[in-house]
Design a protein around this motif. Structure first.
Motif, mmCIF file in Angstrom:
data_model
loop_
_atom_site.group_PDB
_atom_site.id
_atom_site.type_symbol
_atom_site.label_atom_id
_atom_site.label_comp_id
_atom_site.label_asym_id
_atom_site.label_seq_id
_atom_site.Cartn_x
_atom_site.Cartn_y
_atom_site.Cartn_z
ATOM 1 N N ASP A 27 0.830 -1.217 0.000
ATOM 2 C CA ASP A 27 0.000 0.000 0.000
ATOM 3 C C ASP A 27 0.860 1.262 0.000
ATOM 4 O O ASP A 27 0.362 2.343 0.353
ATOM 5 C CB ASP A 27 -0.922 0.000 1.217
ATOM 6 N N LYS A 28 2.116 1.133 -0.374
ATOM 7 C CA LYS A 28 3.048 2.252 -0.279
ATOM 8 C C LYS A 28 3.500 2.739 -1.658
ATOM 9 O O LYS A 28 3.535 1.985 -2.628
ATOM 10 C CB LYS A 28 4.291 1.846 0.523
ATOM 11 N N ASN A 29 3.880 4.024 -1.691
ATOM 12 C CA ASN A 29 4.537 4.582 -2.873
ATOM 13 C C ASN A 29 6.038 4.348 -2.754
ATOM 14 O O ASN A 29 6.587 4.370 -1.660
ATOM 15 C CB ASN A 29 4.286 6.089 -2.966
ATOM 16 N N MET A 30 6.666 4.148 -3.886
ATOM 17 C CA MET A 30 8.111 3.944 -3.912
ATOM 18 C C MET A 30 8.766 5.179 -4.545
ATOM 19 O O MET A 30 8.662 5.404 -5.744
ATOM 20 C CB MET A 30 8.443 2.685 -4.715
ATOM 21 N N THR A 31 9.393 6.001 -3.700
ATOM 22 C CA THR A 31 10.085 7.210 -4.163
ATOM 23 C C THR A 31 11.392 7.332 -3.389
ATOM 24 O O THR A 31 11.487 8.113 -2.449
ATOM 25 C CB THR A 31 9.242 8.474 -3.926
ATOM 26 N N PRO A 32 12.404 6.561 -3.731
ATOM 27 C CA PRO A 32 13.650 6.583 -2.968
ATOM 28 C C PRO A 32 14.227 7.989 -2.828
ATOM 29 O O PRO A 32 14.318 8.740 -3.798
ATOM 30 C CB PRO A 32 14.578 5.685 -3.790
ATOM 31 N N GLY A 33 14.624 8.359 -1.589
ATOM 32 C CA GLY A 33 15.212 9.668 -1.366
ATOM 33 C C GLY A 33 15.339 9.999 0.105
ATOM 34 O O GLY A 33 14.816 9.286 0.969
ATOM 35 N N VAL A 34 16.035 11.101 0.404
ATOM 36 C CA VAL A 34 16.334 11.517 1.775
ATOM 37 C C VAL A 34 16.133 13.029 1.895
ATOM 38 O O VAL A 34 15.930 13.726 0.895
ATOM 39 C CB VAL A 34 17.775 11.152 2.167
ATOM 40 N N LYS A 35 16.207 13.542 3.125
ATOM 41 C CA LYS A 35 16.148 14.984 3.304
ATOM 42 C C LYS A 35 17.228 15.639 2.452
ATOM 43 O O LYS A 35 18.351 15.149 2.357
ATOM 44 C CB LYS A 35 16.348 15.343 4.778
ATOM 45 N N GLN A 36 16.872 16.747 1.856
ATOM 46 C CA GLN A 36 17.772 17.396 0.909
ATOM 47 C C GLN A 36 19.142 17.684 1.530
ATOM 48 O O GLN A 36 19.251 18.438 2.497
ATOM 49 C CB GLN A 36 17.151 18.710 0.429
ATOM 50 N N PRO A 37 20.207 17.068 1.007
ATOM 51 C CA PRO A 37 21.560 17.320 1.532
ATOM 52 C C PRO A 37 22.001 18.758 1.237
ATOM 53 O O PRO A 37 21.506 19.392 0.300
ATOM 54 C CB PRO A 37 22.431 16.309 0.775
ATOM 55 N N MET A 38 22.945 19.236 2.005
ATOM 56 C CA MET A 38 23.461 20.592 1.807
ATOM 57 C C MET A 38 23.986 20.775 0.388
ATOM 58 O O MET A 38 23.846 21.850 -0.213
ATOM 59 C CB MET A 38 24.573 20.886 2.811
ATOM 60 N N ALA A 39 24.608 19.717 -0.148
ATOM 61 C CA ALA A 39 25.199 19.807 -1.484
ATOM 62 C C ALA A 39 24.151 20.008 -2.575
ATOM 63 O O ALA A 39 24.482 20.408 -3.701
ATOM 64 C CB ALA A 39 26.006 18.544 -1.778
ATOM 65 N N MET A 40 22.874 19.754 -2.250
ATOM 66 C CA MET A 40 21.795 19.890 -3.227
ATOM 67 C C MET A 40 20.914 21.108 -2.966
ATOM 68 O O MET A 40 19.946 21.336 -3.681
ATOM 69 C CB MET A 40 20.939 18.617 -3.236
ATOM 70 N N LYS A 41 21.238 21.899 -1.947
ATOM 71 C CA LYS A 41 20.419 23.045 -1.583
ATOM 72 C C LYS A 41 20.309 24.060 -2.724
ATOM 73 O O LYS A 41 19.294 24.746 -2.869
ATOM 74 C CB LYS A 41 21.001 23.741 -0.345
ATOM 75 N N TYR A 42 21.380 24.180 -3.524
ATOM 76 C CA TYR A 42 21.386 25.173 -4.598
ATOM 77 C C TYR A 42 20.220 24.987 -5.568
ATOM 78 O O TYR A 42 19.767 25.933 -6.224
ATOM 79 C CB TYR A 42 22.712 25.109 -5.363
ATOM 80 N N ARG A 43 19.725 23.771 -5.673
ATOM 81 C CA ARG A 43 18.660 23.467 -6.628
ATOM 82 C C ARG A 43 17.350 24.188 -6.299
ATOM 83 O O ARG A 43 16.561 24.481 -7.194
ATOM 84 C CB ARG A 43 18.404 21.955 -6.665
ATOM 85 N N THR A 44 17.119 24.422 -5.007
ATOM 86 C CA THR A 44 15.856 25.039 -4.598
ATOM 87 C C THR A 44 16.053 26.358 -3.850
ATOM 88 O O THR A 44 15.078 26.987 -3.440
ATOM 89 C CB THR A 44 15.059 24.070 -3.701
ATOM 90 N N GLN A 45 17.283 26.809 -3.664
ATOM 91 C CA GLN A 45 17.562 28.064 -2.975
ATOM 92 C C GLN A 45 17.448 29.263 -3.902
ATOM 93 O O GLN A 45 17.107 30.365 -3.458
ATOM 94 C CB GLN A 45 18.977 28.038 -2.381
ATOM 95 N N PHE A 46 17.737 29.037 -5.189
ATOM 96 C CA PHE A 46 17.762 30.130 -6.153
ATOM 97 C C PHE A 46 16.752 29.884 -7.272
ATOM 98 O O PHE A 46 16.298 28.752 -7.485
ATOM 99 C CB PHE A 46 19.166 30.292 -6.725
ATOM 100 N N GLN A 47 16.437 30.945 -7.970
ATOM 101 C CA GLN A 47 15.478 30.856 -9.069
ATOM 102 C C GLN A 47 16.197 30.543 -10.382
ATOM 103 O O GLN A 47 17.228 31.144 -10.698
ATOM 104 C CB GLN A 47 14.709 32.175 -9.211
ATOM 105 N N TYR A 48 15.627 29.600 -11.111
ATOM 106 C CA TYR A 48 16.193 29.180 -12.397
ATOM 107 C C TYR A 48 15.183 29.447 -13.507
ATOM 108 O O TYR A 48 13.982 29.553 -13.266
ATOM 109 C CB TYR A 48 16.537 27.686 -12.371
ATOM 110 N N GLY A 105 -0.562 6.360 0.901
ATOM 111 C CA GLY A 105 0.581 5.500 0.619
ATOM 112 C C GLY A 105 1.919 6.121 0.931
ATOM 113 O O GLY A 105 2.954 5.632 0.456
ATOM 114 N N SER A 106 1.942 7.187 1.742
ATOM 115 C CA SER A 106 3.206 7.865 2.046
ATOM 116 C C SER A 106 4.167 6.932 2.774
ATOM 117 O O SER A 106 3.756 6.007 3.478
ATOM 118 C CB SER A 106 2.945 9.112 2.893
ATOM 119 N N TRP A 107 5.458 7.199 2.605
ATOM 120 C CA TRP A 107 6.509 6.342 3.172
ATOM 121 C C TRP A 107 7.495 7.254 3.877
ATOM 122 O O TRP A 107 8.505 7.665 3.329
ATOM 123 C CB TRP A 107 7.162 5.545 2.058
#
Length: 429
Positions: A221-242, A320-322
């Motif tokens: 009954d679950k969704n499968m979306t592998p991932g973790v809390k956003q690491p510092m190295a990936m912050k740039y993706r959502t910190q700035f406007q593209y 179905g959240s995981w």
């Protein structure tokens, strides 16, 4: 007495002639078939490295490819839908009740490599599933027309109602999936979970294995979306406007502008762009205000498909959240360049954007991992890798079938009478 002898002689004469005629007919029919298997000028031979995957120690038969004209067949202007499924070896009936009772939906985004797409599609195809194909709007016109022609021959395969010009790492890639989700939400097929793919994927698990995996205790009954809390190295993706340069690339806006916080005080996660989602979750994605607000906020982020699904799947209210899933869920076998020597033994093909394009020597690693799918392949660069994995996969699919095998489902035939090695690697093919 003489009449009896004449009758007996006539009977024996007719019987003898009948045997001769049957023998001639048999030889006439059999000979071209053998020629097709052994001397087809269009078929690549299976590579020597492929043999361990196709013939176990208990089975020394040699394999000969039957299907070598996939691309040219589809490009044929006189294509007949009535014969397509058989000619291209699509499986045309459910292979088990278990699969039939658990139909799957697939979203496939494509823009190139027609040969690979067709072979991947027939590998994942089952008549009780449903398939939405999104063709990149910037794909060549001939490519788009050909895909449309192919899809029109199937009742359970359709093109996305809206086509995006997809940009690498852009919002358009996420929008392409959402377009198909909207179409699938209206599908009459009672699909249970949706899986997204790209045109350079190929399945490792059979459809039956996918159904069993997705129905396992962990994922039922679950969704499968592998991932973790956003690491510092990936912050740039959502910190700035593209901004998305349509069909080209994604760039920082100028002047450099910071984004506001995510809506509803959401914790942003980072993960894979690929998933297996319940139908209830898809409904949540399309209608829930939190999902819609996150979608709007994500439009000027970098590669939003790598945070959108996994972030929503960590909302308690989402069906179905995981919440504590982490990287659980073996969706893709991928060899990343920066993981060489740690999680894999190196790419035997070559790297593109840090991802391995698989060569033949990568297959053992792929098969041993037994992920749902493997990524990435190129039919022209390493054709033997695709040939071998495709035949290995079809053998596995048919070995678990609970219905009689249709000869048209075979992609290769096995010669168990002539076991010489030369036939397996027939250089004249």
């Amino acid at each position: 007495m003489c009449q009896l002898e004449r009758t007996k002689c006539s009977f024996l004469l007719c019987l003898g002639m009948g045997i001769i005629m049957c023998s001639l007919i048999y030889l006439r029919i059999r000979k071209p078939t053998e020629q097709k298997y052994l001397h087809s000028p269009s078929c690549r031979p299976f590579s020597p490295e492929c043999r361990p995957f196709l013939s176990g120690s208990e089975n020394k038969g040699l394999w000969y490819r039957l299907d070598c004209q996939v691309k040219s067949y589809i490009l044929n202007g006189y294509l007949k839908c009535s014969r397509l499924k058989k000619d291209l070896h699509f499986i045309n009936r459910p292979l088990s009740r278990e699969e039939e009772d658990y139909p799957l939906a697939f979203i496939v985004t494509v823009h190139k490599d027609l040969e690979l797409f067709i072979r991947m599609l027939r590998a994942i195809y089952m008549p009780h599933n449903v398939y939405c194909i999104h063709v990149d709007a910037k794909a060549p016109r001939e490519y788009q027309v050909t895909i449309h022609k192919l899809v029109s021959c199937f009742q359970n395969i359709f093109l996305s109602s809206r086509s995006e010009t997809v940009t690498y790492a852009g919002f358009s890639r996420l929008q392409a999936d959402l377009n198909c989700m909207k179409d699938l939400a209206n599908s009459k097929t009672a699909w249970r979970k949706v899986i997204n793919l790209c045109g350079q994927d190929f399945p490792v698990k059979s459809n039956l294995e996918l159904v069993q995996y997705l129905q396992s205790k962990q994922w039922r009954d679950k969704n499968m979306t592998p991932g973790v809390k956003q690491p510092m190295a990936m912050k740039y993706r959502t910190q700035f406007q593209y901004k998305e340069i349509k069909g080209s690339h994604v760039a920082l806006k100028s002047p450099r502008l910071k984004k506001g916080p995510p809506p509803h005080n959401l914790q942003i996660y980072f993960g894979t762009a690929y998933y297996a989602l319940t139908r209830a979750f898809v409904d949540f994605v399309l209608k829930n205000p939190i999902a819609l607000d996150l979608l709007e906020w994500s439009k000027d982020t970098f590669s939003p498909d790598e945070h959108y699904w996994v972030t929503l799947n960590h909302i308690k209210e989402a069906p179905g959240s995981w919440i504590d899933g982490g990287w659980d869920g073996d969706i893709r076998a991928i060899k990343w360049w920066d993981q060489e020597g740690q999680k894999h033994d190196g790419c035997k093909g070559h790297y593109v954007r840090g991802i391995c394009i698989y060569g033949l020597e990568d297959l053992r690693w792929i098969i041993n991992r037994n992920s749902m799918f493997a990524n990435k392949f190129e039919s022209d660069t390493y054709p033997e890798a695709l040939d071998c994995l495709e035949q290995w996969h079809r053998n596995k699919v048919l070995s678990k079938a609970t219905v009689p095998e249709d000869p048209s489902w075979l992609l290769a035939t096995q010669d168990t009478l002539n076991g010489g090695d030369s036939g397996f690697y027939n250089s004249s093919a």
